[in-house]
Enzyme design. Structure first.
Site, PDB file in Angstrom:
ATOM      1  N   CYS A   1      26.565  13.475   6.646  1.00 63.59           N
ATOM      2  CA  CYS A   1      25.274  14.143   6.756  1.00 63.59           C
ATOM      3  C   CYS A   1      25.411  15.653   6.629  1.00 63.59           C
ATOM      4  O   CYS A   1      26.442  16.228   6.968  1.00 63.59           O
ATOM      5  CB  CYS A   1      24.646  13.843   8.109  1.00 63.59           C
ATOM      6  SG  CYS A   1      24.555  12.104   8.495  1.00 63.59           S
TER       7      CYS A   1
ATOM      8  N   ARG B   1      28.743  16.184  -0.054  1.00 64.02           N
ATOM      9  CA  ARG B   1      29.300  15.566   1.154  1.00 64.02           C
ATOM     10  C   ARG B   1      29.087  14.057   1.171  1.00 64.02           C
ATOM     11  O   ARG B   1      29.730  13.348   1.935  1.00 64.02           O
ATOM     12  CB  ARG B   1      28.634  16.169   2.402  1.00 64.02           C
ATOM     13  CG  ARG B   1      28.931  17.634   2.589  1.00 64.02           C
ATOM     14  CD  ARG B   1      28.034  18.236   3.650  1.00 64.02           C
ATOM     15  NE  ARG B   1      28.324  17.718   4.969  1.00 64.02           N
ATOM     16  CZ  ARG B   1      29.064  18.354   5.864  1.00 64.02           C
ATOM     17  NH1 ARG B   1      29.598  19.519   5.578  1.00 64.02           N
ATOM     18  NH2 ARG B   1      29.287  17.832   7.054  1.00 64.02           N
TER      19      ARG B   1
ATOM     20  N   TRP C   1      23.746  10.253   5.832  1.00 59.77           N
ATOM     21  CA  TRP C   1      24.693   9.198   5.453  1.00 59.77           C
ATOM     22  C   TRP C   1      24.582   8.158   6.559  1.00 59.77           C
ATOM     23  O   TRP C   1      24.956   8.410   7.702  1.00 59.77           O
ATOM     24  CB  TRP C   1      26.107   9.777   5.368  1.00 59.77           C
ATOM     25  CG  TRP C   1      27.147   8.861   4.812  1.00 59.77           C
ATOM     26  CD1 TRP C   1      27.480   8.702   3.501  1.00 59.77           C
ATOM     27  CD2 TRP C   1      28.038   8.014   5.548  1.00 59.77           C
ATOM     28  NE1 TRP C   1      28.511   7.795   3.381  1.00 59.77           N
ATOM     29  CE2 TRP C   1      28.872   7.358   4.622  1.00 59.77           C
ATOM     30  CE3 TRP C   1      28.216   7.728   6.917  1.00 59.77           C
ATOM     31  CZ2 TRP C   1      29.860   6.451   5.002  1.00 59.77           C
ATOM     32  CZ3 TRP C   1      29.190   6.836   7.290  1.00 59.77           C
ATOM     33  CH2 TRP C   1      29.999   6.202   6.328  1.00 59.77           C
TER      34      TRP C   1
ATOM     35  N   ASN D   1      23.484  15.465  12.777  1.00 58.57           N
ATOM     36  CA  ASN D   1      24.733  14.903  12.234  1.00 58.57           C
ATOM     37  C   ASN D   1      25.553  14.375  13.406  1.00 58.57           C
ATOM     38  O   ASN D   1      25.583  15.008  14.460  1.00 58.57           O
ATOM     39  CB  ASN D   1      25.576  15.997  11.557  1.00 58.57           C
ATOM     40  CG  ASN D   1      24.950  16.529  10.291  1.00 58.57           C
ATOM     41  OD1 ASN D   1      23.933  16.034   9.848  1.00 58.57           O
ATOM     42  ND2 ASN D   1      25.574  17.540   9.717  1.00 58.57           N
ATOM     43  N   GLY D   2      26.253  13.261  13.205  1.00 59.57           N
ATOM     44  CA  GLY D   2      27.099  12.729  14.282  1.00 59.57           C
ATOM     45  C   GLY D   2      26.548  11.424  14.815  1.00 59.57           C
ATOM     46  O   GLY D   2      25.681  10.792  14.186  1.00 59.57           O
TER      47      GLY D   2
ATOM     48  N   GLU E   1      48.452   7.332  -3.943  1.00 62.60           N
ATOM     49  CA  GLU E   1      47.370   8.283  -4.231  1.00 62.60           C
ATOM     50  C   GLU E   1      46.710   7.978  -5.589  1.00 62.60           C
ATOM     51  O   GLU E   1      45.483   8.042  -5.714  1.00 62.60           O
ATOM     52  CB  GLU E   1      47.936   9.713  -4.179  1.00 62.60           C
ATOM     53  CG  GLU E   1      46.962  10.818  -4.546  1.00 62.60           C
ATOM     54  CD  GLU E   1      45.727  10.921  -3.654  1.00 62.60           C
ATOM     55  OE1 GLU E   1      45.654  10.232  -2.631  1.00 62.60           O
ATOM     56  OE2 GLU E   1      44.813  11.666  -4.027  1.00 62.60           O
TER      57      GLU E   1
ATOM     58  N   LYS F   1      42.780   7.121  -5.977  1.00 62.61           N
ATOM     59  CA  LYS F   1      41.874   7.886  -6.854  1.00 62.61           C
ATOM     60  C   LYS F   1      41.095   6.937  -7.754  1.00 62.61           C
ATOM     61  O   LYS F   1      39.893   7.074  -7.933  1.00 62.61           O
ATOM     62  CB  LYS F   1      42.639   8.889  -7.729  1.00 62.61           C
ATOM     63  CG  LYS F   1      43.136  10.126  -7.082  1.00 62.61           C
ATOM     64  CD  LYS F   1      42.077  11.128  -6.640  1.00 62.61           C
ATOM     65  CE  LYS F   1      41.548  10.833  -5.267  1.00 62.61           C
ATOM     66  NZ  LYS F   1      42.245  11.266  -4.136  1.00 62.61           N
TER      67      LYS F   1
ATOM     68  N   GLU G   1      38.464   4.896  -5.767  1.00 64.49           N
ATOM     69  CA  GLU G   1      37.350   5.694  -5.244  1.00 64.49           C
ATOM     70  C   GLU G   1      36.291   5.989  -6.291  1.00 64.49           C
ATOM     71  O   GLU G   1      35.106   5.889  -6.013  1.00 64.49           O
ATOM     72  CB  GLU G   1      37.877   7.054  -4.740  1.00 64.49           C
ATOM     73  CG  GLU G   1      38.571   6.991  -3.416  1.00 64.49           C
ATOM     74  CD  GLU G   1      38.863   8.385  -2.890  1.00 64.49           C
ATOM     75  OE1 GLU G   1      39.608   9.121  -3.562  1.00 64.49           O
ATOM     76  OE2 GLU G   1      38.357   8.733  -1.824  1.00 64.49           O
TER      77      GLU G   1
ATOM     78  N   HIS H   1      58.537  -8.740  -3.994  1.00 61.88           N
ATOM     79  CA  HIS H   1      58.299  -9.442  -2.725  1.00 61.88           C
ATOM     80  C   HIS H   1      56.858  -9.929  -2.597  1.00 61.88           C
ATOM     81  O   HIS H   1      56.414 -10.243  -1.493  1.00 61.88           O
ATOM     82  CB  HIS H   1      58.669  -8.525  -1.550  1.00 61.88           C
ATOM     83  CG  HIS H   1      60.109  -8.108  -1.559  1.00 61.88           C
ATOM     84  ND1 HIS H   1      61.128  -8.988  -1.290  1.00 61.88           N
ATOM     85  CD2 HIS H   1      60.694  -6.931  -1.862  1.00 61.88           C
ATOM     86  CE1 HIS H   1      62.288  -8.350  -1.398  1.00 61.88           C
ATOM     87  NE2 HIS H   1      62.051  -7.098  -1.744  1.00 61.88           N
TER      88      HIS H   1
ATOM     89  N   LYS I   1      32.334  13.117   1.846  1.00 63.40           N
ATOM     90  CA  LYS I   1      33.391  14.107   1.676  1.00 63.40           C
ATOM     91  C   LYS I   1      34.105  14.385   2.984  1.00 63.40           C
ATOM     92  O   LYS I   1      35.311  14.509   3.024  1.00 63.40           O
ATOM     93  CB  LYS I   1      32.809  15.402   1.105  1.00 63.40           C
ATOM     94  CG  LYS I   1      33.839  16.471   0.797  1.00 63.40           C
ATOM     95  CD  LYS I   1      34.769  16.037  -0.316  1.00 63.40           C
ATOM     96  CE  LYS I   1      35.923  16.970  -0.538  1.00 63.40           C
ATOM     97  NZ  LYS I   1      36.974  16.372  -1.372  1.00 63.40           N
TER      98      LYS I   1
HETATM   99  O1  M6R Z   1      39.169  15.946   5.067  1.00 60.59           O
HETATM  100  P1  M6R Z   1      40.356  15.038   5.249  1.00 60.59           P
HETATM  101  O2  M6R Z   1      41.517  15.441   4.416  1.00 60.59           O
HETATM  102  O3  M6R Z   1      40.731  14.892   6.692  1.00 60.59           O
HETATM  103  O4  M6R Z   1      39.852  13.650   4.740  1.00 60.59           O
HETATM  104  C1  M6R Z   1      40.639  12.500   4.822  1.00 60.59           C
HETATM  105  C2  M6R Z   1      40.098  11.409   3.939  1.00 60.59           C
HETATM  106  O5  M6R Z   1      38.807  11.045   4.339  1.00 60.59           O
HETATM  107  C3  M6R Z   1      40.051  11.845   2.472  1.00 60.59           C
HETATM  108  O6  M6R Z   1      41.310  12.256   2.029  1.00 60.59           O
HETATM  109  C4  M6R Z   1      39.556  10.693   1.570  1.00 60.59           C
HETATM  110  O7  M6R Z   1      40.493   9.677   1.533  1.00 60.59           O
HETATM  111  C5  M6R Z   1      39.237  11.254   0.192  1.00 60.59           C
HETATM  112  N1  M6R Z   1      38.020  10.695  -0.279  1.00 60.59           N
HETATM  113  C6  M6R Z   1      40.318  11.045  -0.785  1.00 60.59           C
HETATM  114  O8  M6R Z   1      39.966  11.324  -2.090  1.00 60.59           O
END
Ligand code: M6R
Length: 610
Positions: free
Chosen positions: A2, A27, A74, A100-101, A483, A487, A490, A506, A605
């Site tokens: 949010c 965000r 959100w 927010n929260g 990673e 990517k 996501e 395995h 985000k």
């Molecule tokens: O802001 P942060 O680095 O603490 O966030 C951690 C994860 O939420 C963040 O890396 C998330 O996995 C991303 N969307 C990766 O692209």
């Protein structure tokens, strides 16, 4: 997640608020709304979907106001809908609130309010807070005091902003565990959950502390704690430029941020890399130098992409410093009663500096008297303030939800940290100089990879219809495999898994057939030959191989169907290079599939809830 914007000043608040909402879109959100004053009463407009949809319902109304609040939501409690969107109002539309929260005791409060005769329109915890404030106002007849007393009874996290017919010249805001920044302009004040909504108007900001409230009116602002104690504030300058949060000609922020990496790595090194001394200078750690010298074990905690950089950090630190390192998901660390010894050092890594699980892990470690340091991107963020010392990665705002430049800058800072700790212990100056020199060459080497983007785009074009991908790497490239897979998942929604290459036999090997592309990160290092054997195992089962390999490797093209070459560097620095083609590969596949690259579905985000 949010986002909040609030405005009080001489401009039309509607324009500033809508502009702010656009800036906060990155965000991640599912609905948006705005409350302003029109003809002396509150008018609220809210809509499920994009900010554009909200714009659609207000643009013909010629709204004008000097005060207002706005929100991108959100969903946590209740589905994305017009009713559940913020701002929320009390029963008589006298108070409008954005939040927010999460209010954890909302059901107890709601029950109490229902017994008192209040009714609710939405399924949200935020509406409960709005009506709770309204109820307390009916008792105390003072808005600021009503907000303060209500927040004293609330459990959970909040960043809130409120306007009210009772005191229409004010905005009241407060925070606990959810960021809130106040921008101080000439004759105007802009409140926001992050600086991207503020920078267009002013660079002067105050970061509200946890449990702090602020009251804004035409004469200025005043702060105090929710416990009713006075507070003093330091005015900070936003250091990045507006260009950092604009696309500047790129199709997507993600592509821009991938291309910014030569610059962001340079920024991470600025003033820190001491090539002649074979060392690094990390000013933010000087106050705990003695503790660093005495550290017997390091625990790194993080989430998502930051957790992947923690894994690379583990390899770097163990290699250069000979200190045992453990890497923990922050979400697990906080709940499993971790053993923390007196000479342990805890490192929390976070791009946003607001991740709820990472923050909670920090609190858990502090509770056990550990020394906690942060590796954080966002200046003034909660994690940067909650840690004893730390290092900013200086990657600048990262707007694409998928983390790219923050990842490589985290790795760059972890390399600086390992060098610094290593030189304190066992790394001789010659080796230190070699590492520092190689670090200084990385920006140019990333440039070379970026120049090869068309080759990666062609590969993406061949594979974007695949339903599954495997990413395999060993040693320093194992976290890169994780990673790369993250990517792709996501932003393209293609299923992908990352594994240590030798683990394939395995289990995951059962998945391999002609429809399974396998990305091998097979750069030249001491386990290169073993990677070739793993590639053979895939080829024998008709899998298609895409290899990330070292320039000058004349063997690899005999093993792989497609090769992406990257420049040579030290093994410990390879992830900073090898991840770049994987970022591009994911990006181009997502574009081919027509995905919303910068704001992929369901993602936020900064993940400020558990
Ligand atoms: O802001 P942060 O680095 O603490 O966030 C951690 C994860 O939420 C963040 O890396 C998330 O996995 C991303 N969307 C990766 O692209």
């Amino acid at each position: 997640m949010c986002g909040i914007v609030g405005y009080i000043g001489n401009q039309n608040a509607v324009n500033v608020l809508m502009n702010g909402l656009n800036r906060l879109e990155y965000r991640g959100y599912d609905s948006a709304g705005i409350s302003i004053f029109e003809n002396d009463s509150i008018k609220t407009f809210k809509k499920v979907g994009k900010v554009e949809a909200l714009k659609g319902i207000i643009e013909d109304r010629n709204l004008s106001s000097k005060i207002g609040i706005a929100h991108t939501r959100w969903a946590t409690h209740g589905e994305p809908s017009d009713i559940n969107a913020h701002p929320h109002s009390d029963s008589f539309n006298n108070i409008s609130l954005v939040h927010n929260g999460i209010i954890e005791n909302y059901s107890t409060l709601k029950q109490k309010l229902i017994e008192l005769g209040y009714t609710f329109k939405s399924q949200t915890d935020s509406e409960v807070l709005t009506i709770f404030i309204s109820y307390i106002y009916s008792q105390v007849k003072d808005l600021e005091e009503a907000v303060r007393l209500a927040l004293s009874e609330v459990e959970g996290t909040f960043g809130i902003a409120i306007i009210s017919n009772y005191e229409p010249d004010k905005i009241i805001a407060a925070r606990r565990g959810s960021p809130m920044v106040l921008g101080i302009g000439d004759d105007e004040l802009i409140l926001a959950s992050d600086t991207s909504a503020i920078i267009q108007y002013t660079r002067q900001v105050i970061y509200l502390a946890d449990n702090e409230m602020v009251v804004l009116d035409a004469n200025g602002y005043s702060t105090k704690t929710i416990g009713n104690e006075t507070t003093t504030n330091v005015i900070h300058q936003i250091e990045y430029d507006l260009g950092r949060i604009e696309k500047s000609g790129y199709d997507h922020f993600m592509l821009k941020e991938i291309n910014e990496q030569p610059q962001t790595i340079t920024d991470a090194f600025r003033g820190r890399l001491l090539i002649d001394e074979g060392n690094s200078r990390l000013g933010g750690l000087s106050i705990i130098e003695e503790k660093l010298r005495n550290a017997k074990r390091i625990i790194i905690t993080a989430c998502g992409t930051s957790w992947h950089s923690a894994l690379v950090g583990e390899y770097m630190i163990e290699h250069l410093c000979h200190i045992p390192v453990e890497v923990e998901y922050a979400s697990e660390f906080r709940y499993r009663n971790p053993i923390i010894l007196p000479d342990d050092l805890i490192i929390a890594i976070s791009q946003s500096g607001e991740t709820a699980d990472t923050l909670a892990a920090i609190q858990e470690a502090k509770q056990k008297n550990a020394t906690v340091i942060g590796i954080v991107n966002v200046v003034g963020s909660t994690i940067s303030r909650e840690t004893e010392a730390g290092v900013y990665i200086h990657a600048g705002p990262e707007i694409g939800v998928a983390s790219t430049k923050a990842f490589t800058s985290q790795l760059a800072v972890l390399a600086l940290f390992s060098l610094y700790m290593g030189r304190m212990r066992r790394v001789p100056i010659i080796e230190g100089q070699r590492i520092a020199k190689e670090l200084s060459l990385l920006p140019e080497k990333i440039n070379q990879i970026l120049e090869n983007a068309d080759n990666i785009k062609d590969i993406a074009h061949k594979f974007y219809k695949s339903k599954n991908f495997l990413y395999l790497g060993r040693g320093y490239n194992f976290p890169v495999a994780l990673e790369g897979a993250l990517k792709l998942k996501e932003i393209s929604y293609i299923h992908a898994e990352g594994y240590p290459a030798a683990e394939m036999k395995h289990g995951p090997i059962a998945l391999i057939d002609k429809d399974m592309p396998v990305v091998f990160i097979a750069t030249k290092d001491e386990i290169y030959e073993k990677m070739l054997s793993n590639i053979e195992e895939v080829r024998a089962r008709k899998g298609t191989v895409i290899a990330i390999a070292t320039e000058g490797d004349s063997q690899i093209s005999k093993f792989a169907d497609h090769v992406i070459y990257i420049p040579e560097t030290l093994p410990m620095l390879i992830p900073i290079l090898s991840v770049v083609p994987l970022q591009l590969l994911a990006y181009y596949m997502a574009v081919e599939l027509g995905r919303d690259v910068d704001q992929p579905r369901n993602l936020a985000k900064s993940v400020t809830v558990e």
